[in-house]
Design an enzyme around this catalytic site. Structure first.
Site, short mmCIF file in Angstrom:
data_model
loop_
_atom_site.label_atom_id
_atom_site.label_comp_id
_atom_site.label_asym_id
_atom_site.label_seq_id
_atom_site.Cartn_x
_atom_site.Cartn_y
_atom_site.Cartn_z
N SER A 91 0.83 -1.10 0.02
CA SER A 91 0.15 -0.05 0.14
C SER A 91 0.84 1.54 0.08
O SER A 91 0.24 2.31 -0.13
CB SER A 91 -0.93 0.11 1.31
N LYS A 94 -0.03 3.64 -2.70
CA LYS A 94 -1.01 4.48 -2.65
C LYS A 94 -0.43 5.89 -2.60
O LYS A 94 -1.28 7.06 -2.94
CB LYS A 94 -1.93 4.47 -1.45
N SER A 146 -5.78 3.10 4.41
CA SER A 146 -5.27 2.54 3.53
C SER A 146 -6.59 1.87 2.67
O SER A 146 -6.53 0.54 2.26
CB SER A 146 -4.19 1.15 3.69
#
Length: 378
Positions: A91, A94, A146
């Site tokens: 993640s 991101k 997240s």
């Protein structure tokens, strides 16, 4: 029989077509700079081991396979380990999603998430298919908790998954983050997806220059809309509560990627960035130690490399076509069945064939698109 072009031809074709300069079959964990090309940021950053300055105490030990400690203001890389090693980013990817989309989307726009976004696997904030959310809400949940569901809803609001991935990879190339290949907006594992500790530092540095990006990543808690009122969400970055001067950025984990983290802290007007990848345990204390070392070492050591500046943005080419007006409520919808698959960046097989023909005098490139294989991302 399936014919496969040599890797050198694939790399050359990718360069011609504006794609990332590595082949999808290059093993994750390898160093990406090729023969004849110096590593981005300096020759010393081409090592797979630890590179550190002399004359000061060595950087603290960490179980991470790769890391970078850098001064955000000067761009000086103070120490590193396998900085250009390609690993699954989980993640932490991101951060690239946010950096790419924040300037493109009206943060006050209302969004109705699609069923695909609502049902995205892995970590999620818990979206429902109702127009309850603004783009600002989605970015907040993307970077605090997240939310993989938010990553998909934002990508679809931006015009679709394929378009968003093309723009994410274009943004990575603009930053000279050539180790990075985005195959998902969430960081969910997918073959061919990769980043490096060096690239994550480039992305974090660029993100911190954006006021909204920094606002999202430094927020500890916030309210998130629900069908009846709202509920509280909290940032997964534990160092926001534990480390003096911490201002973000993002952690990540999947069963294949293991732990990764991008962090930045500011003290006395100076900001240190620490990125780690592929850590198999509890990394928060080790990141704090690396940040402490960075603050102590900055301005006292000869840097081992540098975080390069982004490439100049190309001026848009006039097309003579009218730009459609953005609707007041964006409906997040899944891409059409005939849309170009995300794995090839939205380019048609015919374009690949043209590039190969120009390069290889008729060499045929045949790609087998890999089926998506994912695990939970946070």
């Amino acid at each position: 029989m399936r014919h496969v072009a040599p890797v050198g031809v694939l790399l050359a074709a990718n360069a011609l077509l504006g794609l990332p300069a590595h082949a999808d079959n290059e093993p994750v964990g390898g160093t990406t700079h090729s023969a004849g090309r110096a590593p981005v940021g300096g020759a010393a950053l081409g090592t797979r081991g630890i590179v550190a300055p002399s004359g000061v105490k060595a950087p603290p030990k960490t179980a991470a396979k790769s890391y970078v400690v850098a001064d955000a203001e000067t761009g000086e890389v103070l120490a590193a380990k396998d900085p250009h090693g390609r690993y699954l980013p989980a993640s932490t990817l991101k951060t690239l999603t946010a950096l790419t989309l924040i300037p493109k989307l009206d943060k006050n726009m209302k969004v109705k998430p699609s069923s695909r976004a609502v049902n995205e696997e892995g970590s999620a904030v818990g979206l429902v298919s109702k127009p309850l959310y603004t783009v600002d809400d989605l970015f907040k949940a993307l970077l605090l908790v997240s939310g993989n569901d938010c990553a998909m809803a934002l990508a679809e609001t931006n015009g679709g998954l394929a378009k968003t991935l093309r723009e994410m990879n274009a943004e990575a190339r603009r930053l000279q983050a050539y180790d990075t290949v985005a195959k998902t907006p969430s960081g969910l594992d997918k073959p061919g997806q990769s980043s490096s500790a060096y690239d994550l530092a480039l992305i974090a540095r660029a993100g911190l220059a954006n006021r909204d990006f920094q606002r999202y990543t430094s927020t500890k808690t916030g309210r998130f809309p629900a069908p009846k009122g709202y509920y509280e969400i909290g940032n997964h970055n534990k160092l926001l509560w534990r480390y003096k001067g911490m201002i973000g950025v993002k952690n990540g984990w999947t069963s294949k990627a293991l732990g990764s983290f991008v962090g930045a802290a500011r003290r006395d007007g100076h900001t240190i960035i620490v990125t780690i990848m592929r850590h198999d345990g509890y990394f928060w204390n080790e990141v704090a130690d690396l940040l402490d070392w960075g603050f102590a070492a900055r301005s006292r050591v000869t840097p081992v490399g540098t975080l390069v500046d982004p490439l100049p943005e190309a001026a848009p080419t006039p097309t003579g076509q009218a730009v459609p007006r953005t609707p007041q409520v964006a409906r997040s919808t899944a891409p059409r069945a005939d849309a170009a698959p995300a794995g090839n960046g939205g380019l048609s097989p015919a374009v690949y064939g043209l590039g190969a023909g120009l390069l290889g005098g008729g060499v045929l490139l045949v790609y087998g698109l890999r089926r998506r294989s994912r695990s939970g991302s946070s």
